[in-house]
Design a protein around this motif. Structure first.
Motif, short mmCIF file in Angstrom:
data_model
loop_
_atom_site.label_atom_id
_atom_site.label_comp_id
_atom_site.label_asym_id
_atom_site.label_seq_id
_atom_site.Cartn_x
_atom_site.Cartn_y
_atom_site.Cartn_z
N MET A 156 -16.00 -26.58 -13.03
CA MET A 156 -15.68 -25.27 -12.48
C MET A 156 -15.37 -24.28 -13.59
SD MET A 156 -13.57 -25.58 -8.91
CE MET A 156 -12.53 -26.99 -9.21
N LEU A 157 -14.62 -24.73 -14.59
CA LEU A 157 -14.29 -23.85 -15.72
C LEU A 157 -15.55 -23.42 -16.46
CD1 LEU A 157 -12.05 -22.58 -17.50
CD2 LEU A 157 -12.12 -24.68 -18.86
N LEU A 174 -0.24 -24.46 -22.18
CA LEU A 174 -0.41 -24.18 -20.75
C LEU A 174 0.69 -24.93 -20.01
CD1 LEU A 174 -2.04 -22.96 -18.41
CD2 LEU A 174 -3.44 -25.04 -18.41
N PRO A 175 1.74 -24.23 -19.55
CA PRO A 175 2.87 -24.91 -18.92
C PRO A 175 2.58 -25.30 -17.47
CG PRO A 175 3.27 -22.55 -18.98
CD PRO A 175 1.97 -22.78 -19.72
N ILE A 176 3.35 -26.24 -16.97
CA ILE A 176 3.16 -26.74 -15.61
C ILE A 176 3.30 -25.62 -14.58
CG2 ILE A 176 5.60 -27.42 -15.47
CD1 ILE A 176 4.75 -29.74 -13.67
N SER A 177 4.14 -24.65 -14.87
CA SER A 177 4.34 -23.55 -13.92
C SER A 177 3.09 -22.73 -13.72
CB SER A 177 5.48 -22.65 -14.42
OG SER A 177 5.17 -22.12 -15.70
N GLU A 178 2.22 -22.68 -14.72
CA GLU A 178 0.99 -21.90 -14.61
C GLU A 178 -0.15 -22.70 -13.99
OE1 GLU A 178 -0.01 -19.96 -18.29
OE2 GLU A 178 2.04 -19.25 -18.60
N ILE A 179 -0.02 -24.03 -13.96
CA ILE A 179 -1.04 -24.84 -13.28
C ILE A 179 -0.87 -24.72 -11.78
CG2 ILE A 179 -2.00 -27.16 -13.01
CD1 ILE A 179 -0.98 -27.76 -15.84
N TYR A 214 -6.39 -26.10 -11.23
CA TYR A 214 -6.56 -26.39 -12.66
C TYR A 214 -7.54 -25.40 -13.29
CZ TYR A 214 -4.27 -30.67 -14.35
OH TYR A 214 -3.37 -31.58 -14.84
N ALA A 215 -8.72 -25.26 -12.66
CA ALA A 215 -9.76 -24.40 -13.23
C ALA A 215 -9.27 -22.96 -13.34
CB ALA A 215 -11.02 -24.48 -12.38
N GLU A 216 -8.58 -22.48 -12.32
CA GLU A 216 -8.09 -21.10 -12.34
C GLU A 216 -7.04 -20.91 -13.43
OE1 GLU A 216 -6.80 -20.71 -8.33
OE2 GLU A 216 -8.78 -20.07 -7.59
N TYR A 262 -6.71 -22.67 -16.21
CA TYR A 262 -7.38 -22.72 -17.51
C TYR A 262 -8.17 -21.44 -17.77
CZ TYR A 262 -6.36 -27.44 -19.17
OH TYR A 262 -5.74 -28.56 -19.67
N GLU A 263 -8.85 -20.95 -16.76
CA GLU A 263 -9.62 -19.71 -16.97
C GLU A 263 -8.70 -18.58 -17.41
OE1 GLU A 263 -12.52 -16.49 -14.68
OE2 GLU A 263 -11.26 -17.85 -13.50
N THR A 264 -7.58 -18.41 -16.70
CA THR A 264 -6.65 -17.34 -17.04
C THR A 264 -6.14 -17.48 -18.47
OG1 THR A 264 -5.95 -17.13 -14.73
CG2 THR A 264 -4.46 -16.25 -16.42
N LYS A 265 -5.74 -18.69 -18.83
CA LYS A 265 -5.17 -18.91 -20.17
C LYS A 265 -6.24 -18.75 -21.26
CE LYS A 265 -1.56 -19.98 -21.07
NZ LYS A 265 -0.38 -19.19 -21.50
N ILE A 266 -7.42 -19.29 -21.04
CA ILE A 266 -8.46 -19.23 -22.07
C ILE A 266 -8.99 -17.80 -22.24
CG2 ILE A 266 -10.80 -20.01 -22.65
CD1 ILE A 266 -10.01 -22.74 -21.49
N ARG A 267 -9.11 -17.07 -21.14
CA ARG A 267 -9.51 -15.66 -21.28
C ARG A 267 -8.48 -14.89 -22.10
NH1 ARG A 267 -13.92 -14.07 -18.86
NH2 ARG A 267 -14.73 -15.11 -17.01
N GLU A 268 -7.22 -15.22 -21.91
CA GLU A 268 -6.16 -14.57 -22.69
C GLU A 268 -6.28 -14.94 -24.16
OE1 GLU A 268 -1.45 -15.49 -23.21
OE2 GLU A 268 -2.19 -15.30 -21.16
N ILE A 269 -6.50 -16.22 -24.45
CA ILE A 269 -6.58 -16.67 -25.84
C ILE A 269 -7.79 -16.08 -26.54
CG2 ILE A 269 -6.94 -18.71 -27.29
CD1 ILE A 269 -5.40 -20.32 -25.15
#
Length: 595
Positions: A215-216, A335-340, A361-363, A365-372
């Motif tokens: 999905m990611l 990526l903290p548990i609160s964001e999963i 999970y996919a959402e 990761y997408e949010t965090k990786i787009r930020e990074i």
């Protein structure tokens, strides 16, 4: 018997005579298998030069490097896929599996099934539902497929996701004779590499396309290499050393669920985290590394002995992260548990995500990786990075993108010229279109300034944004970036959506090329839309002022005194002819001379 009674008897007899139907013969199929290709075709597979036509995740030499359990799991095809283009009305996939077809907590469609997605010419994903049978040879049939896209009749791109928990062999894809089938090579951009546990491998998705790594990959439209090893994602040096051989866009270490006590103690866990990160950073000094919390157990409240296990592991990760920061190891994220955001409905057995959990999970990761990676997507269509394939009869969009990436490695680019077909058809490198109309003026006016042609036929703002996010601005240091895009958005978007899309694009370019001088060119005039284009260009000029970048409306020289286009400069009311390109080139020289 009377005549009427004989008639009734005949009718009754006909009611009991079985109807005869003549089934249409099954179409003859042409079959393709991976060994038929002369280039690597298994997407999501690193070490492709060592693999041959083997469908597995670690190179053959890893058999003597990693533990047997890791090696055996690496032969399962999780995260691997095959991309191809076809216009076939039917696709048949058949293969043999090694291992259990299904598991008690995971269906056969996820464990040993395949999944087919299609991408239309505008870059939108679609799912094809197949009919399947799991026998000695597993077979999926995808029938009555929509014949063609609106733009052309050359087929669409498909992605076939392979099983998550079995090894496969003798894979073949069949299409009716006469249908187009062309397999695509592995993607050229740097991949995201995930080292993890059963959750990363895909347990317990209902089908391969629902594994969070897959999905990611669709959400970011970038290859994700799945190195999830069920029960065996333990941050082992042997695996880290192999991962270090991959030139990645980003590394994800998501191994905590396999590292809780009694597998390792707290001190050992923190040691493995810090040593793994430092080993990757030594080999890849600038590549981001993302560390992921344990996602928790959904039965932790009613089974309280479980709760401390993941809470302690996350505390240890937080401590290791703090230590790495103190040691000035840069480019490390968490990526903290609160964001999963898992909840009681997200898991099959309290540990492994169901499809809802995989989506969370996919959402996350997408949010965090787009930020990074600084690859934000906005709410408007013009702000969402999207690929396209609208005119393959003229040129291959992905091949041109790959050619740009290659040229960036070998030739200097002083000035980038981002655009659509009007720029593409002008001239310069890379040359892979059959419609070049202004080569002479390009050579006369633009080539002396080392202008690189980043124009792609039929591109819209969101397609240029995709190319910016997929490495076309990496590895080069242009002095100036010219941006002329938006005319292909006119029939789909409002003027405000176009301006806001350009703003998003300009900001994405500035993040990657902060030293370059950016110039927005006004949209060129086009027949019967001269007034709208003029008004829109006023908005684009205002945007340029607000973003403190340059603006120039060179296209106004293609107009008559009455505001209509001068037809002698156009081939079709939109694309300039050689005379039109001559006018544009001469006008751009003064802009290109600026320092």
């Amino acid at each position: 018997m009377t005549q009427s009674s004989r008639f009734i008897a005949c009718l009754l007899l006909l009611c009991f005579i079985p109807s005869i139907s003549f089934a249409q013969p099954a179409p003859a199929l042409t079959w393709w298998k991976p060994s038929d290709s002369t280039f690597p075709v298994i997407d999501g597979q690193a070490w492709s030069t060592e693999m041959g036509d083997t469908i597995q995740r670690l190179p053959p030499r890893a058999r003597t490097i990693v533990r047997k359990a890791v090696w055996d799991l690496s032969r399962q095809s999780a995260g691997l896929s095959i991309r191809f283009v076809s216009n076939a009305p039917q696709l048949v996939v058949r293969y043999k599996v090694t291992g259990n077809v299904a598991m008690p907590h995971m269906p056969a469609t996820g464990v040993s099934g395949v999944d087919l997605y299609g991408i239309d010419s505008d870059g939108t994903w679609h799912l094809a539902a197949g009919k399947y049978s799991f026998k000695d040879t597993t077979q999926y049939t995808f029938a009555q497929l929509r014949p063609n896209d609106n733009y052309h009749k050359l087929g669409r791109e498909y992605r076939l996701y392979l099983p998550l928990y079995t090894s496969i062999r003798d894979l073949e894809i069949g299409v009716p004779e006469g249908s187009r089938f062309s397999v695509l090579p592995q993607r050229a951009e740097k991949p995201i590499v995930v080292y993890g546990t059963s959750i990363a491998q895909g347990a317990c998705a209902s089908r391969p396309g629902m594994a969070w790594t897959n999905m990611l990959a669709r959400k970011l439209d970038r290859t994700v290499i799945n190195l999830g090893f069920s029960g065996n994602g333990r941050l082992e040096k042997e695996v880290i050393d192999l991962i270090n051989e991959i030139d990645a866009k980003l590394f994800v270490l998501d191994c905590l669920p396999n590292l809780i006590q009694p597998i390792v103690d707290r001190q050992e866990l923190q040691k493995r985290i810090t040593e793994s990160v430092k080993a990757i950073r030594a080999k890849h000094p600038h590549t981001p590394i993302l560390l992921t919390d344990h996602d928790g157990y959904t039965e932790g409240y009613l089974m309280p002995h479980r709760q401390p296990l993941f809470e302690q592991a996350n505390q240890d990760l937080a401590e290791a992260y703090k230590r790495l920061t103190a040691d000035n190891v840069t480019g490390v994220y968490r990526l903290p548990i609160s964001e999963i955001g898992m909840d009681l409905d997200c898991m099959v057995d309290g540990t492994h995500p169901n499809d809802l959990g995989m989506m969370r999970y996919a959402e996350a990761y997408e949010t965090k990786i787009r930020e990074i990676l600084q690859q934000s997507a906005g709410a408007l269509k013009t702000q969402i990075p999207t690929r396209q394939n609208r005119e393959p009869g003229s040129y291959n969009w992905e091949e041109r993108h790959n050619d740009i990436l290659k040229l960036n490695l070998t030739e200097p680019t002083r000035i980038m010229f981002l655009g659509n077909s009007i720029t593409h058809n002008w001239g310069g490198k890379p040359v892979n279109s059959n419609r070049i109309a202004g080569a002479d003026s390009w050579q006369k006016y633009l080539a002396p300034f080392q202008v690189r042609n980043f124009g792609f036929g039929w591109d819209r703002i969101e397609n240029v944004l995709w190319r910016v996010y997929h490495d076309e601005l990496d590895g080069i240091s242009p002095e100036q970036v010219l941006i002329n895009i938006g005319t292909n958005n006119l029939h789909l978007n409002t003027d405000e959506e176009i301006v806001q899309g350009l703003k998003h694009l300009v900001q994405a370019i500035r993040l990657r090329q902060p030293k370059a001088r950016l110039t927005l060119l006004g949209i060129y005039p086009r027949r019967e839309q001269e007034a709208r284009v003029s008004g829109l260009n006023s908005g684009i000029q205002a945007l340029a002022r607000s973003e403190d970048i340059g603006y120039q409306d060179v296209g106004k020289l293609l107009l008559l005194a009455n505001g209509k286009i001068n037809e002698k400069f156009f081939s079709d009311g939109l694309h300039p002819n050689a005379a039109g390109y001559e006018v544009l080139g001469k006008e751009l020289v003064s802009l290109l001379k600026q320092k």
